[in-house]
Design an enzyme around this catalytic site. Sequence first.
Site, PDB file in Angstrom:
ATOM      1  CB  ILE A 124      38.147  34.124  46.407  1.00  0.00           C
ATOM      2  CG1 ILE A 124      39.304  34.455  45.436  1.00  0.00           C
ATOM      3  CG2 ILE A 124      38.400  32.810  47.133  1.00  0.00           C
ATOM      4  CD1 ILE A 124      39.551  33.441  44.352  1.00  0.00           C
ATOM      5  N   GLY A 165      43.329  34.252  45.157  1.00  0.00           N
ATOM      6  CA  GLY A 165      43.246  35.531  44.454  1.00  0.00           C
ATOM      7  C   GLY A 165      44.559  35.811  43.729  1.00  0.00           C
ATOM      8  CE1 TYR A 199      42.491  43.171  42.483  1.00  0.00           C
ATOM      9  CE2 TYR A 199      41.163  44.971  43.320  1.00  0.00           C
ATOM     10  CZ  TYR A 199      41.255  43.751  42.707  1.00  0.00           C
ATOM     11  OH  TYR A 199      40.123  43.098  42.301  1.00  0.00           O
ATOM     12  CE  LYS A 219      51.664  40.675  50.729  1.00  0.00           C
ATOM     13  NZ  LYS A 219      51.345  39.290  51.056  1.00  0.00           N
TER      14      LYS A 219
HETATM   15  C1  LIG Z   1      40.080  40.302  47.132  1.00  0.00           C
HETATM   16  C2  LIG Z   1      40.221  38.799  46.840  1.00  0.00           C
HETATM   17  C3  LIG Z   1      40.086  38.552  45.331  1.00  0.00           C
HETATM   18  C4  LIG Z   1      41.609  38.351  47.305  1.00  0.00           C
HETATM   19  O1  LIG Z   1      41.724  36.966  47.078  1.00  0.00           O
HETATM   20  P1  LIG Z   1      42.206  35.975  48.254  1.00  0.00           P
HETATM   21  O2  LIG Z   1      42.330  34.623  47.681  1.00  0.00           O
HETATM   22  O3  LIG Z   1      41.320  36.139  49.427  1.00  0.00           O
HETATM   23  O4  LIG Z   1      43.630  36.601  48.592  1.00  0.00           O
HETATM   24  P2  LIG Z   1      45.059  35.880  48.688  1.00  0.00           P
HETATM   25  O5  LIG Z   1      45.000  34.773  49.677  1.00  0.00           O
HETATM   26  O6  LIG Z   1      45.571  35.567  47.329  1.00  0.00           O
HETATM   27  O7  LIG Z   1      45.866  37.102  49.358  1.00  0.00           O
HETATM   28  C5  LIG Z   1      47.107  37.587  48.951  1.00  0.00           C
HETATM   29  C6  LIG Z   1      47.467  38.781  49.845  1.00  0.00           C
HETATM   30  O8  LIG Z   1      46.585  39.884  49.605  1.00  0.00           O
HETATM   31  C7  LIG Z   1      46.295  40.559  50.845  1.00  0.00           C
HETATM   32  N1  LIG Z   1      44.859  40.387  51.180  1.00  0.00           N
HETATM   33  C8  LIG Z   1      43.999  39.491  50.651  1.00  0.00           C
HETATM   34  N2  LIG Z   1      42.776  39.623  51.195  1.00  0.00           N
HETATM   35  C9  LIG Z   1      42.875  40.605  52.096  1.00  0.00           C
HETATM   36  C10 LIG Z   1      41.969  41.192  53.007  1.00  0.00           C
HETATM   37  N3  LIG Z   1      40.701  40.760  53.098  1.00  0.00           N
HETATM   38  N4  LIG Z   1      42.400  42.176  53.818  1.00  0.00           N
HETATM   39  C11 LIG Z   1      43.662  42.605  53.764  1.00  0.00           C
HETATM   40  N5  LIG Z   1      44.599  42.068  52.920  1.00  0.00           N
HETATM   41  C12 LIG Z   1      44.204  41.109  52.098  1.00  0.00           C
HETATM   42  C13 LIG Z   1      47.132  39.883  51.916  1.00  0.00           C
HETATM   43  O9  LIG Z   1      48.338  40.582  52.029  1.00  0.00           O
HETATM   44  C14 LIG Z   1      47.324  38.495  51.336  1.00  0.00           C
HETATM   45  O10 LIG Z   1      48.472  37.861  51.789  1.00  0.00           O
HETATM   46  P3  LIG Z   1      48.473  37.077  53.207  1.00  0.00           P
HETATM   47  O11 LIG Z   1      47.199  36.275  53.296  1.00  0.00           O
HETATM   48  O12 LIG Z   1      49.711  36.254  53.127  1.00  0.00           O
HETATM   49  O13 LIG Z   1      48.525  38.168  54.230  1.00  0.00           O
HETATM   50  C15 LIG Z   1      39.156  37.953  47.602  1.00  0.00           C
HETATM   51  O14 LIG Z   1      39.310  38.141  48.979  1.00  0.00           O
HETATM   52  C16 LIG Z   1      37.733  38.229  47.202  1.00  0.00           C
HETATM   53  O15 LIG Z   1      37.217  37.593  46.291  1.00  0.00           O
HETATM   54  N6  LIG Z   1      37.051  39.168  47.893  1.00  0.00           N
HETATM   55  C17 LIG Z   1      35.649  39.427  47.674  1.00  0.00           C
HETATM   56  C18 LIG Z   1      35.356  39.894  46.262  1.00  0.00           C
HETATM   57  C19 LIG Z   1      36.082  41.143  45.874  1.00  0.00           C
HETATM   58  O16 LIG Z   1      36.152  42.116  46.597  1.00  0.00           O
HETATM   59  N7  LIG Z   1      36.636  41.102  44.647  1.00  0.00           N
HETATM   60  C20 LIG Z   1      37.321  42.214  44.056  1.00  0.00           C
HETATM   61  C21 LIG Z   1      36.344  43.109  43.383  1.00  0.00           C
HETATM   62  S1  LIG Z   1      37.179  44.471  42.602  1.00  0.00           S
END
Ligand SMILES: CC(C)(COP(=O)(O)OP(=O)(O)OC[C@H]1O[C@@H](n2cnc3c(N)ncnc32)[C@H](O)[C@@H]1OP(=O)(O)O)[C@@H](O)C(=O)NCCC(=O)NCCS
Length: 172
Positions: free
Chosen positions: A98, A108, A142, A144
């Site tokens: 994202i 995500g 993941y 969570k």
């Molecule tokens: C990891 C990733 C895919 C999560 O997607 P997102 O849209 O940001 O996450 P969501 O809003 O769906 O989050 C769902 C829950 O996951 C957890 N979460 C998501 N991002 C988090 C973070 N940075 N730190 C801690 N918890 C996190 C939280 O519990 C969150 O719920 P909340 O916001 O109500 O507390 C996204 O942050 C991303 O693309 N990160 C950079 C790329 C990456 O690392 N990809 C994975 C490679 S393996």
Amino acid sequence: MTVSITKCSREDLPRLREISIETFTDTFKDQNSPENLMAYLEKAFNEEQLEKELAHSSSEFYFVYFQDELAGLLKVNMNDAQTEPMGDDSLEIERIYIRSQFQRKGLGQYLINQAMDIAKTHNKKRLWLGVWEKNENAIHFYKKIGFVQTGAHSFYMGDEEQTDFIMQIALA
Ligand SMILES: CC(C)(COP(=O)(O)OP(=O)(O)OC[C@H]1O[C@@H](n2cnc3c(N)ncnc32)[C@H](O)[C@@H]1OP(=O)(O)O)[C@@H](O)C(=O)NCCC(=O)NCCS
């Protein structure tokens, strides 16, 4: 909020390349040398490589949009497209990214739900993925959802060998 998803085709290659490089760089630039990062970007996201992956019949790429803006991508692999021999009962999430300004809006989770729907449509029993042991945000995300660590494998960022945790979740 308005969220939508589209499946990528060959025409999406330039945008796929752009968003892949942007999100991968943003995620890993602070913890890796510029040389290793650049070597990986050139190997993984050159046009020829992406074209091959887009054409693979057991891989699917998706774009997610937030209020009509491109916000992220998902890549899933099945069967022999998986990067480890996990068997035909499994679906791999190879990439889930994202863009930074759209994180923590539920996108995500939305892409994970999409991967689960694809897996169920293809009668898969589990989702799995590899995540860098130092990517604490993603590991938290993941866990969570209910993924558990089942192993580890090596990942090469340029010439640096890194450890990816393998995580899985069974489908109901
Ligand atoms: C990891 C990733 C895919 C999560 O997607 P997102 O849209 O940001 O996450 P969501 O809003 O769906 O989050 C769902 C829950 O996951 C957890 N979460 C998501 N991002 C988090 C973070 N940075 N730190 C801690 N918890 C996190 C939280 O519990 C969150 O719920 P909340 O916001 O109500 O507390 C996204 O942050 C991303 O693309 N990160 C950079 C790329 C990456 O690392 N990809 C994975 C490679 S393996």
